[in-house]
Scaffold this motif. Structure first.
Motif, PDB file in Angstrom:
ATOM      1  N   MET A   1       0.835  -1.209   0.000  1.00 31.39           N
ATOM      2  CA  MET A   1       0.000   0.000   0.000  1.00 31.39           C
ATOM      3  C   MET A   1       0.868   1.257   0.000  1.00 31.39           C
ATOM      4  N   ILE A   2       1.939   1.245   0.780  1.00 36.36           N
ATOM      5  CA  ILE A   2       2.859   2.390   0.790  1.00 36.36           C
ATOM      6  C   ILE A   2       3.470   2.577  -0.597  1.00 36.36           C
ATOM      7  N   ALA A   3       3.855   1.472  -1.225  1.00 40.40           N
ATOM      8  CA  ALA A   3       4.431   1.557  -2.572  1.00 40.40           C
ATOM      9  C   ALA A   3       3.414   2.130  -3.564  1.00 40.40           C
ATOM     10  N   LEU A   4       2.184   1.672  -3.495  1.00 44.61           N
ATOM     11  CA  LEU A   4       1.143   2.205  -4.388  1.00 44.61           C
ATOM     12  C   LEU A   4       1.005   3.712  -4.233  1.00 44.61           C
ATOM     13  N   ALA A   5       1.010   4.156  -2.994  1.00 40.09           N
ATOM     14  CA  ALA A   5       0.761   5.574  -2.719  1.00 40.09           C
ATOM     15  C   ALA A   5       1.933   6.468  -3.083  1.00 40.09           C
ATOM     16  N   SER A   6       3.139   5.925  -3.077  1.00 34.64           N
ATOM     17  CA  SER A   6       4.311   6.796  -3.227  1.00 34.64           C
ATOM     18  C   SER A   6       5.001   6.722  -4.582  1.00 34.64           C
ATOM     19  N   TRP A   7       4.794   5.665  -5.328  1.00 35.69           N
ATOM     20  CA  TRP A   7       5.613   5.450  -6.521  1.00 35.69           C
ATOM     21  C   TRP A   7       5.468   6.557  -7.556  1.00 35.69           C
ATOM     22  N   SER A   8       4.271   7.078  -7.766  1.00 38.99           N
ATOM     23  CA  SER A   8       4.131   8.112  -8.800  1.00 38.99           C
ATOM     24  C   SER A   8       4.828   9.410  -8.404  1.00 38.99           C
ATOM     25  N   THR A   9       5.015   9.633  -7.111  1.00 41.00           N
ATOM     26  CA  THR A   9       5.769  10.802  -6.658  1.00 41.00           C
ATOM     27  C   THR A   9       7.265  10.562  -6.830  1.00 41.00           C
ATOM     28  N   VAL A  10       7.695   9.325  -6.596  1.00 41.04           N
ATOM     29  CA  VAL A  10       9.110   8.979  -6.718  1.00 41.04           C
ATOM     30  C   VAL A  10       9.551   8.991  -8.177  1.00 41.04           C
ATOM     31  N   GLN A  11       8.681   8.543  -9.046  1.00 39.50           N
ATOM     32  CA  GLN A  11       9.010   8.406 -10.468  1.00 39.50           C
ATOM     33  C   GLN A  11       8.087   9.276 -11.342  1.00 39.50           C
ATOM     34  N   PRO A  12       8.144  10.594 -11.180  1.00 43.92           N
ATOM     35  CA  PRO A  12       7.233  11.434 -11.964  1.00 43.92           C
ATOM     36  C   PRO A  12       7.471  11.321 -13.463  1.00 43.92           C
ATOM     37  N   GLN A  13       8.700  11.071 -13.866  1.00 42.86           N
ATOM     38  CA  GLN A  13       8.990  10.935 -15.294  1.00 42.86           C
ATOM     39  C   GLN A  13       8.342   9.672 -15.851  1.00 42.86           C
ATOM     40  N   MET A  14       8.370   8.571 -15.085  1.00 39.14           N
ATOM     41  CA  MET A  14       7.721   7.337 -15.543  1.00 39.14           C
ATOM     42  C   MET A  14       6.200   7.491 -15.534  1.00 39.14           C
ATOM     43  N   ARG A  15       5.683   8.196 -14.543  1.00 34.10           N
ATOM     44  CA  ARG A  15       4.243   8.458 -14.499  1.00 34.10           C
ATOM     45  C   ARG A  15       3.836   9.217 -15.767  1.00 34.10           C
ATOM     46  N   ARG A  16       4.612  10.237 -16.128  1.00 32.91           N
ATOM     47  CA  ARG A  16       4.306  11.043 -17.311  1.00 32.91           C
ATOM     48  C   ARG A  16       4.402  10.202 -18.582  1.00 32.91           C
ATOM     49  N   ILE A  17       5.451   9.383 -18.700  1.00 30.65           N
ATOM     50  CA  ILE A  17       5.671   8.585 -19.906  1.00 30.65           C
ATOM     51  C   ILE A  17       4.639   7.471 -20.043  1.00 30.65           C
ATOM     52  N   VAL A  18       4.372   6.766 -18.964  1.00 30.66           N
ATOM     53  CA  VAL A  18       3.497   5.593 -19.025  1.00 30.66           C
ATOM     54  C   VAL A  18       2.020   5.964 -18.901  1.00 30.66           C
ATOM     55  N   VAL A  19       1.706   6.826 -17.943  1.00 29.50           N
ATOM     56  CA  VAL A  19       0.311   7.140 -17.634  1.00 29.50           C
ATOM     57  C   VAL A  19      -0.180   8.338 -18.424  1.00 29.50           C
ATOM     58  N   GLY A  20       0.668   9.317 -18.613  1.00 30.50           N
ATOM     59  CA  GLY A  20       0.289  10.576 -19.236  1.00 30.50           C
ATOM     60  C   GLY A  20       0.353  11.686 -18.210  1.00 30.50           C
ATOM     61  N   ASP A  21       0.195  12.905 -18.673  1.00 35.59           N
ATOM     62  CA  ASP A  21       0.410  14.035 -17.770  1.00 35.59           C
ATOM     63  C   ASP A  21      -0.754  15.009 -17.703  1.00 35.59           C
ATOM     64  N   THR A  22      -1.882  14.647 -18.307  1.00 34.31           N
ATOM     65  CA  THR A  22      -3.028  15.542 -18.250  1.00 34.31           C
ATOM     66  C   THR A  22      -3.771  15.339 -16.930  1.00 34.31           C
ATOM     67  N   ASP A  23      -4.648  16.268 -16.613  1.00 32.31           N
ATOM     68  CA  ASP A  23      -5.480  16.109 -15.416  1.00 32.31           C
ATOM     69  C   ASP A  23      -6.324  14.841 -15.521  1.00 32.31           C
ATOM     70  N   GLU A  24      -6.808  14.565 -16.721  1.00 34.10           N
ATOM     71  CA  GLU A  24      -7.610  13.349 -16.938  1.00 34.10           C
ATOM     72  C   GLU A  24      -6.773  12.096 -16.661  1.00 34.10           C
ATOM     73  N   ASP A  25      -5.513  12.093 -17.108  1.00 37.66           N
ATOM     74  CA  ASP A  25      -4.617  10.965 -16.850  1.00 37.66           C
ATOM     75  C   ASP A  25      -4.401  10.777 -15.345  1.00 37.66           C
ATOM     76  N   GLN A  26      -4.216  11.877 -14.645  1.00 37.76           N
ATOM     77  CA  GLN A  26      -3.968  11.809 -13.203  1.00 37.76           C
ATOM     78  C   GLN A  26      -5.206  11.327 -12.457  1.00 37.76           C
ATOM     79  N   ASP A  27      -6.378  11.776 -12.894  1.00 37.42           N
ATOM     80  CA  ASP A  27      -7.627  11.322 -12.272  1.00 37.42           C
ATOM     81  C   ASP A  27      -7.823   9.822 -12.490  1.00 37.42           C
ATOM     82  N   ARG A  28      -7.519   9.353 -13.718  1.00 34.81           N
ATOM     83  CA  ARG A  28      -7.644   7.929 -14.025  1.00 34.81           C
ATOM     84  C   ARG A  28      -6.681   7.115 -13.167  1.00 34.81           C
ATOM     85  N   LEU A  29      -5.440   7.584 -13.041  1.00 34.63           N
ATOM     86  CA  LEU A  29      -4.464   6.879 -12.212  1.00 34.63           C
ATOM     87  C   LEU A  29      -4.938   6.818 -10.765  1.00 34.63           C
TER      88      LEU A  29
END
Length: 193
Positions: free
Chosen positions: A151-179
């Motif tokens: 659970m800690i990993a789920l909650a923190s990983w997108s903050t630790v790896q913002p570049q991977m979040r942007r590349i894999v998930v996307g960087d729009t508000d809609e992408d962040q809401d979906r994540l």
């Protein structure tokens, strides 16, 4: 009349400057002279208060983790809500996760300063998950300590790896809401009774 010294205010400035310095540079890369300059404190005073740079790092990290624990108490009975609050906290305070990761890079799998206190802190969180499992509120398919770690990993990983979040998930508000919705769903699935 000269200015009076306020040791607590000085320590607070040192903690704030040290938190920024360590988050940016880690333990090895941090410089006490930069911390002293930013805190408007004497370098020797930092050593007098904290002993050495590693101890200062340890105390800063412990203080920051306690701030998180107070702001977002563990809620094993509402795991997706807890995940949501943790994600928000980490997004607002990304330097905390940076400090935790610097600690991991610096110490690896070896012991850390004040390790027993940290174990005691997390034992209380594990106990909350164990209790929720015993009450049947959440599944006991995954041991409580493993569940907390995931659970800690789920909650923190997108903050630790913002570049991977942007590349894999996307960087729009809609992408962040979906994540965010996906993280809540994952927490529910991990804990579903």
């Amino acid at each position: 009349m000269g200015a009076t010294r306020d040791p607590e205010a000085t320590k607070a400035r040192i903690f704030a400057a040290a938190s920024d310095e360590f988050a940016a540079h880690g333990i090895a890369g941090a410089r006490v002279d930069r911390i002293a300059r930013e805190a408007k404190a004497n370098k020797q005073l930092i050593y007098a208060y904290f002993g050495n740079k590693a101890e200062l790092f340890s105390q800063v990290l412990e203080k920051r983790l306690m701030e998180l624990a107070v702001a977002i108490p563990v809620d094993a009975e509402d795991p997706d809500g807890w995940i949501d609050r943790l994600v928000d906290y980490h997004a607002a305070h990304p330097d905390l996760i940076r400090l935790v990761f610097w600690e991991g890079l610096e110490y690896g799998s070896g012991g850390i300063p004040h390790e027993q206190e940290r174990k005691d802190h997390y034992a209380r969180k594990i106990a909350a998950f164990t209790e929720a499992q015993e009450k049947g509120v959440i599944s006991d398919a995954i041991p409580a300590q493993d569940l907390l770690f995931m659970m800690i990993a789920l909650a923190s990983w997108s903050t630790v790896q913002p570049q991977m979040r942007r590349i894999v998930v996307g960087d729009t508000d809609e992408d962040q809401d979906r994540l965010r919705a996906s993280l809540r769903a994952a927490a529910r699935r991990l804990t579903r009774a």
